[in-house]
Write a protein that holds these residues in place. Structure first.
Motif, PDB file in Angstrom:
ATOM      1  N   GLU A 132      -1.465  55.528 -19.299  1.00  0.00           N
ATOM      2  CA  GLU A 132      -0.830  54.303 -19.786  1.00  0.00           C
ATOM      3  C   GLU A 132       0.287  54.725 -20.727  1.00  0.00           C
ATOM      4  O   GLU A 132       0.088  55.590 -21.577  1.00  0.00           O
ATOM      5  CB  GLU A 132      -1.830  53.458 -20.578  1.00  0.00           C
ATOM      6  N   GLU A 133       1.445  54.108 -20.568  1.00  0.00           N
ATOM      7  CA  GLU A 133       2.588  54.390 -21.442  1.00  0.00           C
ATOM      8  C   GLU A 133       2.972  53.090 -22.131  1.00  0.00           C
ATOM      9  O   GLU A 133       3.437  52.147 -21.489  1.00  0.00           O
ATOM     10  CB  GLU A 133       3.758  54.933 -20.619  1.00  0.00           C
ATOM     11  N   TYR A 134       2.722  53.033 -23.428  1.00  0.00           N
ATOM     12  CA  TYR A 134       2.933  51.817 -24.208  1.00  0.00           C
ATOM     13  C   TYR A 134       4.389  51.730 -24.621  1.00  0.00           C
ATOM     14  O   TYR A 134       4.859  52.491 -25.453  1.00  0.00           O
ATOM     15  CB  TYR A 134       1.987  51.795 -25.410  1.00  0.00           C
ATOM     16  N   GLN A 135       5.128  50.780 -24.005  1.00  0.00           N
ATOM     17  CA  GLN A 135       6.558  50.636 -24.226  1.00  0.00           C
ATOM     18  C   GLN A 135       6.857  49.972 -25.555  1.00  0.00           C
ATOM     19  O   GLN A 135       7.690  50.419 -26.311  1.00  0.00           O
ATOM     20  CB  GLN A 135       7.194  49.796 -23.103  1.00  0.00           C
ATOM     21  N   GLU A 136       6.206  48.865 -25.792  1.00  0.00           N
ATOM     22  CA  GLU A 136       6.465  48.064 -26.991  1.00  0.00           C
ATOM     23  C   GLU A 136       5.173  47.379 -27.376  1.00  0.00           C
ATOM     24  O   GLU A 136       4.678  46.535 -26.644  1.00  0.00           O
ATOM     25  CB  GLU A 136       7.549  47.026 -26.701  1.00  0.00           C
ATOM     26  N   VAL A 137       4.619  47.784 -28.496  1.00  0.00           N
ATOM     27  CA  VAL A 137       3.338  47.212 -28.899  1.00  0.00           C
ATOM     28  C   VAL A 137       3.365  46.649 -30.315  1.00  0.00           C
ATOM     29  O   VAL A 137       2.329  46.287 -30.857  1.00  0.00           O
ATOM     30  CB  VAL A 137       2.183  48.237 -28.767  1.00  0.00           C
ATOM     31  N   SER A 138       4.538  46.568 -30.907  1.00  0.00           N
ATOM     32  CA  SER A 138       4.600  46.014 -32.263  1.00  0.00           C
ATOM     33  C   SER A 138       4.193  44.543 -32.266  1.00  0.00           C
ATOM     34  O   SER A 138       3.686  44.037 -33.253  1.00  0.00           O
ATOM     35  CB  SER A 138       5.990  46.192 -32.869  1.00  0.00           C
ATOM     36  N   ASP A 139       4.383  43.872 -31.135  1.00  0.00           N
ATOM     37  CA  ASP A 139       3.940  42.491 -30.971  1.00  0.00           C
ATOM     38  C   ASP A 139       2.771  42.521 -29.986  1.00  0.00           C
ATOM     39  O   ASP A 139       2.977  42.567 -28.774  1.00  0.00           O
ATOM     40  CB  ASP A 139       5.091  41.619 -30.454  1.00  0.00           C
ATOM     41  N   VAL A 140       1.545  42.531 -30.501  1.00  0.00           N
ATOM     42  CA  VAL A 140       0.350  42.664 -29.671  1.00  0.00           C
ATOM     43  C   VAL A 140       0.267  41.565 -28.611  1.00  0.00           C
ATOM     44  O   VAL A 140      -0.241  41.784 -27.518  1.00  0.00           O
ATOM     45  CB  VAL A 140      -0.916  42.676 -30.561  1.00  0.00           C
ATOM     46  N   GLU A 141       0.800  40.389 -28.908  1.00  0.00           N
ATOM     47  CA  GLU A 141       0.748  39.268 -27.960  1.00  0.00           C
ATOM     48  C   GLU A 141       1.738  39.425 -26.807  1.00  0.00           C
ATOM     49  O   GLU A 141       1.580  38.797 -25.767  1.00  0.00           O
ATOM     50  CB  GLU A 141       1.012  37.944 -28.685  1.00  0.00           C
ATOM     51  N   ASN A 142       2.770  40.240 -26.985  1.00  0.00           N
ATOM     52  CA  ASN A 142       3.816  40.406 -25.964  1.00  0.00           C
ATOM     53  C   ASN A 142       4.074  41.884 -25.686  1.00  0.00           C
ATOM     54  O   ASN A 142       5.216  42.328 -25.671  1.00  0.00           O
ATOM     55  CB  ASN A 142       5.107  39.726 -26.420  1.00  0.00           C
ATOM     56  N   ALA A 143       3.018  42.631 -25.448  1.00  0.00           N
ATOM     57  CA  ALA A 143       3.129  44.066 -25.197  1.00  0.00           C
ATOM     58  C   ALA A 143       3.625  44.331 -23.776  1.00  0.00           C
ATOM     59  O   ALA A 143       3.415  43.522 -22.867  1.00  0.00           O
ATOM     60  CB  ALA A 143       1.776  44.733 -25.404  1.00  0.00           C
ATOM     61  N   THR A 144       4.273  45.472 -23.618  1.00  0.00           N
ATOM     62  CA  THR A 144       4.664  45.964 -22.291  1.00  0.00           C
ATOM     63  C   THR A 144       4.052  47.345 -22.116  1.00  0.00           C
ATOM     64  O   THR A 144       4.244  48.227 -22.953  1.00  0.00           O
ATOM     65  CB  THR A 144       6.191  46.051 -22.143  1.00  0.00           C
ATOM     66  N   ILE A 145       3.297  47.511 -21.039  1.00  0.00           N
ATOM     67  CA  ILE A 145       2.622  48.775 -20.753  1.00  0.00           C
ATOM     68  C   ILE A 145       2.927  49.165 -19.315  1.00  0.00           C
ATOM     69  O   ILE A 145       2.781  48.353 -18.400  1.00  0.00           O
ATOM     70  CB  ILE A 145       1.091  48.637 -20.915  1.00  0.00           C
ATOM     71  N   HIS A 146       3.340  50.420 -19.125  1.00  0.00           N
ATOM     72  CA  HIS A 146       3.497  50.973 -17.778  1.00  0.00           C
ATOM     73  C   HIS A 146       2.263  51.824 -17.529  1.00  0.00           C
ATOM     74  O   HIS A 146       1.922  52.689 -18.346  1.00  0.00           O
ATOM     75  CB  HIS A 146       4.746  51.827 -17.678  1.00  0.00           C
ATOM     76  N   VAL A 147       1.594  51.568 -16.413  1.00  0.00           N
ATOM     77  CA  VAL A 147       0.398  52.333 -16.069  1.00  0.00           C
ATOM     78  C   VAL A 147       0.697  53.127 -14.800  1.00  0.00           C
ATOM     79  O   VAL A 147       1.202  52.582 -13.821  1.00  0.00           O
ATOM     80  CB  VAL A 147      -0.827  51.424 -15.853  1.00  0.00           C
ATOM     81  N   TYR A 148       0.387  54.421 -14.849  1.00  0.00           N
ATOM     82  CA  TYR A 148       0.639  55.327 -13.738  1.00  0.00           C
ATOM     83  C   TYR A 148      -0.696  55.849 -13.231  1.00  0.00           C
ATOM     84  O   TYR A 148      -1.471  56.454 -13.970  1.00  0.00           O
ATOM     85  CB  TYR A 148       1.497  56.500 -14.199  1.00  0.00           C
ATOM     86  N   ILE A 149      -0.961  55.605 -11.946  1.00  0.00           N
ATOM     87  CA  ILE A 149      -2.227  56.015 -11.322  1.00  0.00           C
ATOM     88  C   ILE A 149      -1.897  57.072 -10.252  1.00  0.00           C
ATOM     89  O   ILE A 149      -1.116  56.796  -9.327  1.00  0.00           O
ATOM     90  CB  ILE A 149      -2.940  54.805 -10.669  1.00  0.00           C
ATOM     91  N   GLY A 150      -2.473  58.251 -10.413  1.00  0.00           N
ATOM     92  CA  GLY A 150      -2.242  59.317  -9.440  1.00  0.00           C
ATOM     93  C   GLY A 150      -2.775  58.940  -8.063  1.00  0.00           C
ATOM     94  O   GLY A 150      -3.924  58.515  -7.931  1.00  0.00           O
TER      95      GLY A 150
END
Length: 152
Positions: A132-150
């Protein structure tokens, strides 16, 4: 769930690691305490040569599949790892083919829902490394996460 198939280069990360499994009663506590220790106790700040400011949750060294044990490493990507802070580990995200998912919304809700859905999804996983790569988490309600699955 929609995803894009991409090829990634090898990436080095440094952080804190623990071993757990999805069915362990304390799995959420194990992972949560790693994140807390990583940020609240200054581990993140003590890591040198970061290539960006994104936090990573790396799942590796799988015993078997989604039912077996694995290593969880809370980390950040680095350009080199000459000096490791005390109690940290170096891991390598291997080059290869990954399914990339983009999640947006409440941090805790989207990540929990994602893994529940992934475990029943018919995806030809390698069980070598996912992250999981957390792009922006300063706003917990509007987070963006990129998840990479092999994948194969």
């Amino acid at each position: 769930m929609k995803y894009e198939v991409i090829n990634l280069d090898e990436q080095m990360v440094v952080g804190l690691s623990a071993r757990t499994k999805n069915s362990a009663p304390d799995m959420v506590t194990v992972i949560g305490s790693l994140w807390n220790h990583f940020y609240q106790d200054g581990i993140y700040d003590s890591i040198h040569d970061k290539i960006n400011n994104k936090g990573l949750g790396v799942y590796s060294d799988y015993e078997s599949d989604a039912n077996g044990e694995y290593d969880i490493t809370v980390a950040c990507a680095v350009s080199k790892s000459d000096k490791l802070p005390p109690n940290t580990v170096k891991k390598t995200i291997p080059a290869g083919k990954y399914a990339k998912f983009i999640l947006q919304g409440n941090l805790h809700q989207i990540i929990a829902a994602f893994w529940q859905e992934l475990w029943i999804m018919n995806l030809d996983r390698t069980y070598i490394c996912d992250f999981e790569e957390y792009q922006e988490v300063s706003d917990v309600e509007n987070a963006t996460i990129h998840v990479y699955i092999g994948i194969r």
